[in-house]
Design a protein around this motif. Structure first.
Motif, PDB file in Angstrom:
ATOM      1  N   GLU A 148       0.216 -15.096  51.500  1.00 29.81           N
ATOM      2  CA  GLU A 148      -0.782 -15.223  52.593  1.00 29.81           C
ATOM      3  C   GLU A 148      -0.470 -14.641  53.775  1.00 29.81           C
ATOM      4  N   ILE A 205       2.843 -19.373  40.824  1.00 36.45           N
ATOM      5  CA  ILE A 205       2.257 -19.843  42.189  1.00 36.45           C
ATOM      6  C   ILE A 205       2.645 -21.350  42.565  1.00 36.45           C
ATOM      7  N   GLU A 206       2.830 -21.852  41.535  1.00 31.72           N
ATOM      8  CA  GLU A 206       3.288 -23.434  41.714  1.00 31.72           C
ATOM      9  C   GLU A 206       4.855 -23.407  42.381  1.00 31.72           C
ATOM     10  N   GLU A 211       4.757 -22.237  45.957  1.00 36.10           N
ATOM     11  CA  GLU A 211       3.929 -23.187  46.728  1.00 36.10           C
ATOM     12  C   GLU A 211       5.173 -24.352  46.976  1.00 36.10           C
ATOM     13  N   THR A 213       2.653 -19.706  50.269  1.00 33.63           N
ATOM     14  CA  THR A 213       1.288 -19.962  49.546  1.00 33.63           C
ATOM     15  C   THR A 213       0.703 -18.486  49.237  1.00 33.63           C
ATOM     16  N   LYS A 263      -2.030 -15.861  47.683  1.00 34.99           N
ATOM     17  CA  LYS A 263      -3.702 -15.513  47.652  1.00 34.99           C
ATOM     18  C   LYS A 263      -4.202 -14.529  46.675  1.00 34.99           C
TER      19      LYS A 263
END
Length: 403
Positions: A110, A89-90, A93, A98, A100
């Motif tokens: 997203e 996830i990081e 990012e 991003t 979800k």
């Protein structure tokens, strides 16, 4: 002409790209290329998750995460402590994407589009100066004392280190076998069961929670069960197919399953419940409404299969009929004749024998300076973003050890 690289990554899919990007981010001086046999890259990423790309799963504890891998559970524990779903996830990012979390734990961009992931990867490779060479089908890999020589259909490449991220490609497995690796033969994993049975005929689309066992076997699983045109599917069935990939292959996909439509309820408990229902609903018609949490149409079929007519009232049910009904509910036997592939996400069990890989570095124990990432290894998972997580973790660790 020989093209010379520090690192050559064979396979232009998720694992290949993630490895290449991480290698050069950690060591910008390295000259890296990705070789892809097809005309385009990242094709599996494009179609995965129905075109939305199920990037990973919201399971953040390595010891829990490994439980989703029928093959690779033991080996992935160490790697997941180095790079787990939280790190994924990081990472995304940081690269402008991003993610979800959906209700079932699956994680998507997203944007709900796999193109976002493809754009992220292609932009990163371009910015880092990684060469992407398509229509390069590898014909041979030869190791000298100082480097590898890779011959494709059109070129020869020299590289100090090679990363193989070719997924379930039989040609590459064969090449590795010739170089001294052991390959566990590939069999399908994640498939649905073909069942022709009056009890589920024309009920496609119905879903209910159930536990399923393979008769005369230790295989069992529970979860939502979906009735389809050709039989049964849904998470419970897929889990069974993944854990039973080898055993069910050996049975040639002809076996019996026992379905407990009441999940944990035993035959004895079910008899007691039916007796209570009989007392309370004496004047009501048995087939009319399901007293348990299951679709009414399915209940009606199971009632008829128990030798109880459509008009029979609870008061008129004899012991034999109640026993038959309890048996249908908790121990219904269905004959499986064959399998169907689950969606377009074809997953195989099989690949490089895990004993021949150092999971601290993802380097081959047989051939020095040769590394692996993704499904080329005998690692596979159920659906939900776990196969991609294996690719990201492997790619990250390769990059760590190379730099």
């Amino acid at each position: 002409m020989n093209s010379k690289y520090d690192i050559l990554i064979i396979g232009g899919g998720a694992a290949g790209f993630f490895t290449a990007i991480n290698v050069v981010e950690k060591n910008p001086n390295l000259k890296v290329a990705i070789l892809e046999r097809g005309k385009s890259v990242l094709e599996k990423v494009r179609i995965s998750g129905g075109g939305r790309c199920n990037v990973t799963h919201a399971c953040f504890v390595p010891n829990d995460l490994v439980k989703f891998y029928p093959r690779g559970e033991k080996e992935l524990r160490g790697p997941f402590h180095q790079f787990c779903s939280g790190d994924t996830i990081e990472w995304f990012e940081k690269h402008g994407v991003t993610l979800k979390i959906e209700e079932d734990g699956r994680m998507f961009p997203e944007s709900d589009s796999s193109q976002t992931i493809i754009d992220c990867f292609t932009k990163a490779t371009k910015d880092l100066g990684i060469d992407i060479l398509t229509s390069q089908s590898v014909k041979s890999i030869y190791q000298t004392e100082t480097h590898f020589k890779v011959q494709t259909n059109s070129d020869t490449f020299l590289a100090e280190k090679i990363v193989l991220a070719t997924g379930s490609n039989p040609k590459m497995w064969e090449m590795l076998e010739n170089l001294g690796h052991s390959i566990v033969s590939a069999v399908p994993s994640l498939f649905t069961f073909n069942i022709k049975d009056a009890r589920i005929k024309d009920l496609m689309g119905l879903s209910t929670f159930a536990s399923v066992k393979v008769k005369k076997s230790k295989l069992e699983a529970s979860g939502p069960l979906l009735i389809t045109h050709w039989g049964m599917s849904g998470p419970g069935i897929l889990r069974l197919s993944a854990w039973g990939a080898r055993e069910l292959f050996d049975k040639n996909y002809h076996f019996a399953i026992l379905v407990n439509w009441l999940n944990e309820t035993t035959f004895e408990e079910c008899i007691d419940l039916l007796k209570e229902i009989k007392l309370e609903n004496a004047k009501k018609v048995v087939a009319k409404k399901a007293p348990f949490e299951m679709p009414n149409r399915l209940w009606e079929r199971l009632v008829l299969a128990s030798g109880i007519s459509e008009e029979t009232k609870w008061a008129d049910c004899n012991k034999t009929q109640l026993n038959a009904l309890a048996n249908q509910l908790t121990n219904g036997e269905f004959q499986v004749n064959g399998k169907s592939t689950f969606k377009e996400e074809f997953v195989t069990a099989g690949g490089i024998d895990l004993k021949e890989v150092n999971f601290k570095t993802m380097e081959s124990k047989v051939i020095p300076n040769l590394y692996f990432a993704g499904e080329i290894l005998n690692i596979d998972a159920i659906t939900g973003g776990f196969n991609f997580q294996n690719a990201w973790t492997g790619g990250f660790i390769v990059a760590q050890s190379i730099s």
